[in-house]
Design a protein around this motif. Structure first.
Motif, PDB file in Angstrom:
ATOM      1  N   ILE A 105      12.093   6.461 -20.555  1.00 44.21           N
ATOM      2  CA  ILE A 105      11.872   6.495 -21.998  1.00 44.21           C
ATOM      3  C   ILE A 105      12.623   7.706 -22.542  1.00 44.21           C
ATOM      4  CG2 ILE A 105      10.165   6.450 -23.846  1.00 44.21           C
ATOM      5  CD1 ILE A 105       9.785   4.218 -21.783  1.00 44.21           C
ATOM      6  N   PHE A 106      13.472   7.495 -23.559  1.00 45.76           N
ATOM      7  CA  PHE A 106      14.249   8.617 -24.099  1.00 45.76           C
ATOM      8  C   PHE A 106      14.396   8.495 -25.611  1.00 45.76           C
ATOM      9  CE2 PHE A 106      17.356   5.281 -23.522  1.00 45.76           C
ATOM     10  CZ  PHE A 106      18.325   5.483 -24.499  1.00 45.76           C
ATOM     11  N   GLY A 107      14.869   9.569 -26.217  1.00 44.68           N
ATOM     12  CA  GLY A 107      15.110   9.613 -27.660  1.00 44.68           C
ATOM     13  C   GLY A 107      16.503  10.120 -27.957  1.00 44.68           C
ATOM     14  N   HIS A 108      16.623  11.067 -28.896  1.00 46.87           N
ATOM     15  CA  HIS A 108      17.837  11.832 -29.165  1.00 46.87           C
ATOM     16  C   HIS A 108      18.930  11.090 -29.929  1.00 46.87           C
ATOM     17  CE1 HIS A 108      20.779  14.976 -28.750  1.00 46.87           C
ATOM     18  NE2 HIS A 108      21.578  14.250 -27.999  1.00 46.87           N
ATOM     19  N   TRP A 109      19.082   9.780 -29.734  1.00 46.18           N
ATOM     20  CA  TRP A 109      20.247   9.054 -30.231  1.00 46.18           C
ATOM     21  C   TRP A 109      19.811   8.149 -31.380  1.00 46.18           C
ATOM     22  CZ3 TRP A 109      24.085   6.420 -26.277  1.00 46.18           C
ATOM     23  CH2 TRP A 109      25.285   6.138 -26.927  1.00 46.18           C
ATOM     24  N   ASP A 159       3.440   6.965 -12.263  1.00 44.14           N
ATOM     25  CA  ASP A 159       3.860   6.011 -11.234  1.00 44.14           C
ATOM     26  C   ASP A 159       4.793   4.934 -11.769  1.00 44.14           C
ATOM     27  OD1 ASP A 159       2.365   7.328  -9.340  1.00 44.14           O
ATOM     28  OD2 ASP A 159       0.605   6.037  -9.558  1.00 44.14           O
ATOM     29  N   ASP A 160       4.856   4.790 -13.081  1.00 44.71           N
ATOM     30  CA  ASP A 160       5.613   3.680 -13.659  1.00 44.71           C
ATOM     31  C   ASP A 160       6.787   4.088 -14.544  1.00 44.71           C
ATOM     32  OD1 ASP A 160       3.830   1.582 -12.648  1.00 44.71           O
ATOM     33  OD2 ASP A 160       2.370   2.429 -14.041  1.00 44.71           O
ATOM     34  N   PHE A 161       6.679   5.212 -15.238  1.00 41.86           N
ATOM     35  CA  PHE A 161       7.676   5.578 -16.248  1.00 41.86           C
ATOM     36  C   PHE A 161       8.077   7.042 -16.141  1.00 41.86           C
ATOM     37  CE2 PHE A 161       5.258   2.057 -18.041  1.00 41.86           C
ATOM     38  CZ  PHE A 161       6.265   1.213 -18.488  1.00 41.86           C
ATOM     39  N   CYS A 162       9.291   7.310 -16.617  1.00 39.21           N
ATOM     40  CA  CYS A 162       9.789   8.673 -16.751  1.00 39.21           C
ATOM     41  C   CYS A 162      10.077   8.940 -18.225  1.00 39.21           C
ATOM     42  CB  CYS A 162      11.086   8.877 -15.955  1.00 39.21           C
ATOM     43  SG  CYS A 162      10.917   8.631 -14.182  1.00 39.21           S
ATOM     44  N   LEU A 163       9.839  10.163 -18.653  1.00 44.36           N
ATOM     45  CA  LEU A 163      10.032  10.566 -20.038  1.00 44.36           C
ATOM     46  C   LEU A 163      10.984  11.753 -20.084  1.00 44.36           C
ATOM     47  CD1 LEU A 163       8.840  10.225 -23.039  1.00 44.36           C
ATOM     48  CD2 LEU A 163       7.362  12.156 -22.427  1.00 44.36           C
ATOM     49  N   LEU A 164      12.018  11.646 -20.926  1.00 48.11           N
ATOM     50  CA  LEU A 164      12.957  12.742 -21.136  1.00 48.11           C
ATOM     51  C   LEU A 164      13.561  12.586 -22.525  1.00 48.11           C
ATOM     52  CD1 LEU A 164      15.985  11.306 -20.721  1.00 48.11           C
ATOM     53  CD2 LEU A 164      15.304  11.456 -18.340  1.00 48.11           C
ATOM     54  N   HIS A 165      14.258  13.627 -22.991  1.00 49.30           N
ATOM     55  CA  HIS A 165      14.774  13.572 -24.354  1.00 49.30           C
ATOM     56  C   HIS A 165      16.086  12.808 -24.475  1.00 49.30           C
ATOM     57  CE1 HIS A 165      15.367  14.571 -28.514  1.00 49.30           C
ATOM     58  NE2 HIS A 165      16.532  15.148 -28.244  1.00 49.30           N
ATOM     59  N   ALA A 166      17.048  13.065 -23.590  1.00 42.77           N
ATOM     60  CA  ALA A 166      18.397  12.523 -23.797  1.00 42.77           C
ATOM     61  C   ALA A 166      18.883  11.626 -22.661  1.00 42.77           C
ATOM     62  CB  ALA A 166      19.385  13.665 -24.040  1.00 42.77           C
ATOM     63  N   GLY A 167      19.131  12.163 -21.461  1.00 46.01           N
ATOM     64  CA  GLY A 167      19.679  11.317 -20.414  1.00 46.01           C
ATOM     65  C   GLY A 167      19.716  11.981 -19.051  1.00 46.01           C
ATOM     66  N   PHE A 214      19.420  16.777 -19.992  1.00 46.52           N
ATOM     67  CA  PHE A 214      18.094  16.388 -20.447  1.00 46.52           C
ATOM     68  C   PHE A 214      17.949  16.374 -21.967  1.00 46.52           C
ATOM     69  CE2 PHE A 214      16.521  17.475 -16.103  1.00 46.52           C
ATOM     70  CZ  PHE A 214      15.821  16.309 -15.865  1.00 46.52           C
ATOM     71  N   THR A 215      18.763  17.162 -22.687  1.00 49.02           N
ATOM     72  CA  THR A 215      18.520  17.298 -24.125  1.00 49.02           C
ATOM     73  C   THR A 215      19.692  16.933 -25.031  1.00 49.02           C
ATOM     74  OG1 THR A 215      19.186  19.647 -24.303  1.00 49.02           O
ATOM     75  CG2 THR A 215      16.916  19.182 -23.611  1.00 49.02           C
ATOM     76  N   ARG A 216      20.902  16.694 -24.497  1.00 55.31           N
ATOM     77  CA  ARG A 216      22.051  16.443 -25.371  1.00 55.31           C
ATOM     78  C   ARG A 216      22.874  15.214 -24.991  1.00 55.31           C
ATOM     79  NH1 ARG A 216      25.881  21.297 -25.509  1.00 55.31           N
ATOM     80  NH2 ARG A 216      26.718  20.168 -27.304  1.00 55.31           N
ATOM     81  N   ILE A 233      30.292  14.477 -19.308  1.00 51.54           N
ATOM     82  CA  ILE A 233      29.577  14.304 -20.569  1.00 51.54           C
ATOM     83  C   ILE A 233      30.497  14.534 -21.755  1.00 51.54           C
ATOM     84  CG2 ILE A 233      27.602  15.064 -21.951  1.00 51.54           C
ATOM     85  CD1 ILE A 233      26.368  16.190 -19.398  1.00 51.54           C
ATOM     86  N   ASP A 234      30.405  13.651 -22.753  1.00 46.72           N
ATOM     87  CA  ASP A 234      31.083  13.837 -24.037  1.00 46.72           C
ATOM     88  C   ASP A 234      30.062  14.372 -25.040  1.00 46.72           C
ATOM     89  OD1 ASP A 234      33.417  13.079 -26.011  1.00 46.72           O
ATOM     90  OD2 ASP A 234      31.568  12.323 -26.900  1.00 46.72           O
ATOM     91  N   PHE A 235      30.394  15.465 -25.719  1.00 43.85           N
ATOM     92  CA  PHE A 235      29.461  16.095 -26.648  1.00 43.85           C
ATOM     93  C   PHE A 235      29.822  15.838 -28.110  1.00 43.85           C
ATOM     94  CE2 PHE A 235      29.109  18.734 -22.817  1.00 43.85           C
ATOM     95  CZ  PHE A 235      27.735  18.695 -22.611  1.00 43.85           C
ATOM     96  N   LYS A 236      30.863  15.051 -28.365  1.00 46.69           N
ATOM     97  CA  LYS A 236      31.340  14.882 -29.732  1.00 46.69           C
ATOM     98  C   LYS A 236      30.787  13.638 -30.414  1.00 46.69           C
ATOM     99  CE  LYS A 236      35.698  17.305 -28.820  1.00 46.69           C
ATOM    100  NZ  LYS A 236      37.182  17.200 -28.805  1.00 46.69           N
ATOM    101  N   TYR A 237      30.814  12.502 -29.714  1.00 46.03           N
ATOM    102  CA  TYR A 237      30.479  11.235 -30.361  1.00 46.03           C
ATOM    103  C   TYR A 237      28.967  11.054 -30.429  1.00 46.03           C
ATOM    104  CZ  TYR A 237      30.495   6.295 -31.543  1.00 46.03           C
ATOM    105  OH  TYR A 237      30.300   5.094 -32.174  1.00 46.03           O
ATOM    106  N   ASN A 238      28.447  10.697 -31.608  1.00 50.87           N
ATOM    107  CA  ASN A 238      27.012  10.435 -31.747  1.00 50.87           C
ATOM    108  C   ASN A 238      26.725   9.177 -32.558  1.00 50.87           C
ATOM    109  OD1 ASN A 238      27.639  11.246 -34.324  1.00 50.87           O
ATOM    110  ND2 ASN A 238      26.270  13.011 -34.353  1.00 50.87           N
TER     111      ASN A 238
END
Length: 274
Positions: A222-226, A112-120, A178-180, A190-195
């Motif tokens: 909530i996300f990670g990946h970067w 009810d409060d948060f969403c979780l995914l890896h990238a965006g 979701f993952t990149r 989406i740009d896939f080059k710059y990290n």
């Protein structure tokens, strides 16, 4: 019940155990939300998978790009790479059980409060669309034709959302979001080059969470990946990949009305310059 969101582990199993000790994790009363990339590049991907699987309902894990890469390698639709540390899983006696469990993890989790995914998320997706798109990929991963899905999963096209997308183009775009995803232009391309760190990217690009008029801007994500981003909080989004693999930190974020971050320093297993 306390809920802790935990950043990218990437096989850094010993660091994970140290972090869980620091937060005094109780399997019976707490829940862990993992942002994905449980495996690869670090030294103990097999131990990490086995442990998180053993936690049962006390652990929620969304899939990251390295987790999907493991599955694609295992099902012979991607070659193993020089920097991969996946062979212990591929040679394990319980490999099939672990892969089956991983293949049934979601791309998108929420309460009810948060969403979780890896990238965006692309700016055109509201909550309902994000759920719908994640469910389409999850259906393919869990269905009888999952190996065919991995055959078509890789690629940078299409790189922009359209209502006309269908078939494997739709699935591939969804996986890439979701993952990149890190950076986009103002139309969501989406740009896939710059990290690297935000600020030195091409001027026409922005972090996905900074795009104006995001239809998902009201969601707490909530996300990670970067890892180069480090811990980040803006626009209702919390980035918690703090680069454990690279000698940064491993972060647990206690979710609630008052967010509380707990981190440990990591020695790192990879040189970020290589």
């Amino acid at each position: 019940m306390a809920i802790y969101a935990i950043g990218d582990i990437q096989g850094c199993y010993d660091d994970l155990l140290r972090l869980l000790k620091k937060i005094d994790f109780n399997k019976k009363s707490d829940q862990l939300w993992f942002v994905g990339d449980l495996v690869n590049r670090g030294p103990k991907s097999l131990e990490t998978l086995r442990f998180i699987k053993s936690l049962g309902k006390s652990a929620i894990c969304v899939l990251g790009n390295h987790d999907l890469h493991l599955l694609a390698v295992a099902y012979k639709h991607s070659p193993i790479r020089t920097k991969d540390t996946l062979k212990p899983i591929l040679n394990a006696k319980d490999k099939d059980e672990l892969l089956h469990w991983l293949r049934h993890r979601p791309l998108f989790h929420y309460n009810d409060d948060f969403c979780l995914l890896h990238a965006g998320l692309p700016p055109q997706w509201d909550f309902s669309t994000a759920k719908k798109m994640a469910a389409k990929v999850e259906h393919e991963l869990r269905g009888d034709h999952y190996e065919k899905f991995f055959k078509h999963m890789y690629g940078n096209e299409p790189d922009r959302w359209s209502e006309k997308l269908k078939g494997y183009e739709l699935l591939r775009f969804t996986v890439n979001c979701f993952t990149r995803m890190r950076l986009c232009d103002d139309k969501g391309t989406i740009d896939f080059k710059y990290n690297g760190k935000p600020g030195s990217q091409p001027k026409h690009l922005s972090p996905w969470f900074d795009l104006p008029n995001r239809k998902n801007a009201h969601l707490k994500i909530i996300f990670g990946h970067w890892s180069a981003l480090g811990y980040h909080h803006s626009n209702n989004c919390y980035g918690i990949d703090t680069g454990c693999l690279w000698g940064g930190q491993l972060t647990a974020l206690k979710l609630g009305t008052k967010m509380h971050r707990i981190s440990i320093d990591c020695k790192g297993y990879r040189d970020p310059q290589k």
